[in-house]
Enzyme design. Structure first.
Site, PDB file in Angstrom:
ATOM      1  CB  SER A  47       5.304  -4.658 -21.587  1.00 24.66           C
ATOM      2  OG  SER A  47       4.399  -4.812 -20.551  1.00 24.66           O
TER       3      SER A  47
HETATM    4  N1  SAH Z   1       4.459  -1.391 -16.625  1.00 21.57           N
HETATM    5  C1  SAH Z   1       4.783  -2.923 -16.153  1.00 21.57           C
HETATM    6  C2  SAH Z   1       4.157  -4.160 -16.486  1.00 21.57           C
HETATM    7  C3  SAH Z   1       4.988  -5.088 -15.345  1.00 21.57           C
HETATM    8  S1  SAH Z   1       3.720  -6.399 -15.562  1.00 21.57           S
HETATM    9  C4  SAH Z   1       6.528  -2.850 -16.716  1.00 21.57           C
HETATM   10  O1  SAH Z   1       6.834  -1.884 -17.018  1.00 21.57           O
HETATM   11  O2  SAH Z   1       7.197  -3.403 -16.241  1.00 21.57           O
HETATM   12  C5  SAH Z   1       2.058  -5.877 -14.620  1.00 21.57           C
HETATM   13  C6  SAH Z   1       1.672  -5.556 -13.451  1.00 21.57           C
HETATM   14  O3  SAH Z   1       1.119  -5.113 -12.736  1.00 21.57           O
HETATM   15  C7  SAH Z   1       2.437  -6.445 -12.122  1.00 21.57           C
HETATM   16  O4  SAH Z   1       3.698  -6.168 -11.965  1.00 21.57           O
HETATM   17  C8  SAH Z   1       1.450  -7.078 -11.478  1.00 21.57           C
HETATM   18  O5  SAH Z   1       1.568  -7.268 -10.228  1.00 21.57           O
HETATM   19  C9  SAH Z   1       0.236  -5.717 -11.643  1.00 21.57           C
HETATM   20  N2  SAH Z   1      -0.330  -5.653 -11.208  1.00 21.57           N
HETATM   21  C10 SAH Z   1      -1.643  -6.535 -11.696  1.00 21.57           C
HETATM   22  N3  SAH Z   1      -2.810  -6.471 -10.781  1.00 21.57           N
HETATM   23  C11 SAH Z   1      -2.412  -5.569 -10.484  1.00 21.57           C
HETATM   24  C12 SAH Z   1      -4.090  -4.667  -9.335  1.00 21.57           C
HETATM   25  N4  SAH Z   1      -4.934  -5.165  -9.282  1.00 21.57           N
HETATM   26  N5  SAH Z   1      -3.172  -3.823  -8.976  1.00 21.57           N
HETATM   27  C13 SAH Z   1      -1.620  -3.455  -9.052  1.00 21.57           C
HETATM   28  N6  SAH Z   1      -1.308  -4.064  -9.485  1.00 21.57           N
HETATM   29  C14 SAH Z   1      -1.530  -5.040 -10.230  1.00 21.57           C
END
Ligand code: SAH
Length: 223
Positions: free
Chosen positions: A65
């Site tokens: 993000s």
């Molecule tokens: N907090 C992260 C943001 C990553 S984007 C950072 O700082 O890099 C959001 C993430 O949520 C992705 O890696 C995606 O694979 C994960 N995600 C989406 N749906 C999910 C679910 N049902 N359970 C676990 N992770 C999930």
């Protein structure tokens, strides 16, 4: 500090000033952003942009993000070092590392195994020992560890899975992007009070989707 690091140090200080100007005032949040090296959480080709206020790709169609959003969500959580926090969507682990600096323990779940492994290596390198990771579907919560004083969802769902709000301790705070459409998401803050849940809208955001279930190949190692 080596000479090679100095352009990044300059851009980090500029980012902190920009976050202040954009309204982030919590010193602890700004301090955590200053202490966590975002360059370790982005692919090598993006290291020179690590302290720009932009989201960056991390593979598997996911993104780390934008720093402003990480700062806003972290500030909105009102963390203290007594809190046990739950994060859905570990991704690169950048937000996880920020949380780990500000609360007692972080439980973080991710549905892409390859991303989780990379995040795990980063936490070992940074000696962040108060993080527990799980490979799985965060829409099912983490019942063995609930309740949590703080919950953060870093991917957007049309509706917040009820198990997540139900996993909040009384007095707890949850921050999550919610919206049907990628162009129409709101960042919500939900407080669990004795009388029930109280919801506030914190503003429009744009997140990758929260996806129920696991990737089809079971390990998602190749994307
Ligand atoms: N907090 C992260 C943001 C990553 S984007 C950072 O700082 O890099 C959001 C993430 O949520 C992705 O890696 C995606 O694979 C994960 N995600 C989406 N749906 C999910 C679910 N049902 N359970 C676990 N992770 C999930």
């Amino acid at each position: 500090m080596t000479q090679d690091d100095s352009p990044l140090i300059g851009s980090k200080l500029r980012l902190i000033m920009e976050l202040r100007r954009l309204g982030i005032s919590d010193q602890r949040v700004l301090g955590a952003i200053e202490r966590v090296p975002r360059e370790l959480f982005v692919p090598p080709t993006f290291v020179d942009q690590a302290y720009e206020n932009v989201a960056l790709p991390i593979g598997h169609g996911q993104t780390v993000s934008q720093p402003l959003i990480v700062a806003l969500m972290t500030e909105a959580l009102e963390l203290s070092d007594r809190h046990k926090a739950f994060e859905i969507g570990t991704g690169s682990g950048y937000q996880t590392a920020i949380l780990a600096k500000l609360c007692r323990r972080v439980f973080s779940i991710e549905r892409h195994r390859a991303l989780l492994r990379e995040a795990e290596k980063r936490f070992a390198e940074l000696r962040l020992h108060n993080i527990t990771l799980r490979f799985g579907d965060g829409t099912k919560g983490w019942p063995e560890q609930a309740p949590f004083e703080r919950i953060i969802v870093t991917a957007a769902a049309p509706e917040l899975p009820t198990i997540l709000a139900d996993s909040l301790a009384e007095g707890g705070v949850l921050v999550a992007p919610v919206g049907e459409d990628r162009r129409d998401q709101q960042l919500l803050r939900i407080r669990r009070e004795a009388e029930g849940f109280k919801t506030e809208e914190l503003g429009p955001v744009r997140f990758v989707p929260l996806v129920a279930g696991l990737p089809r190949d079971g390990n998602a190692g190749t994307g």
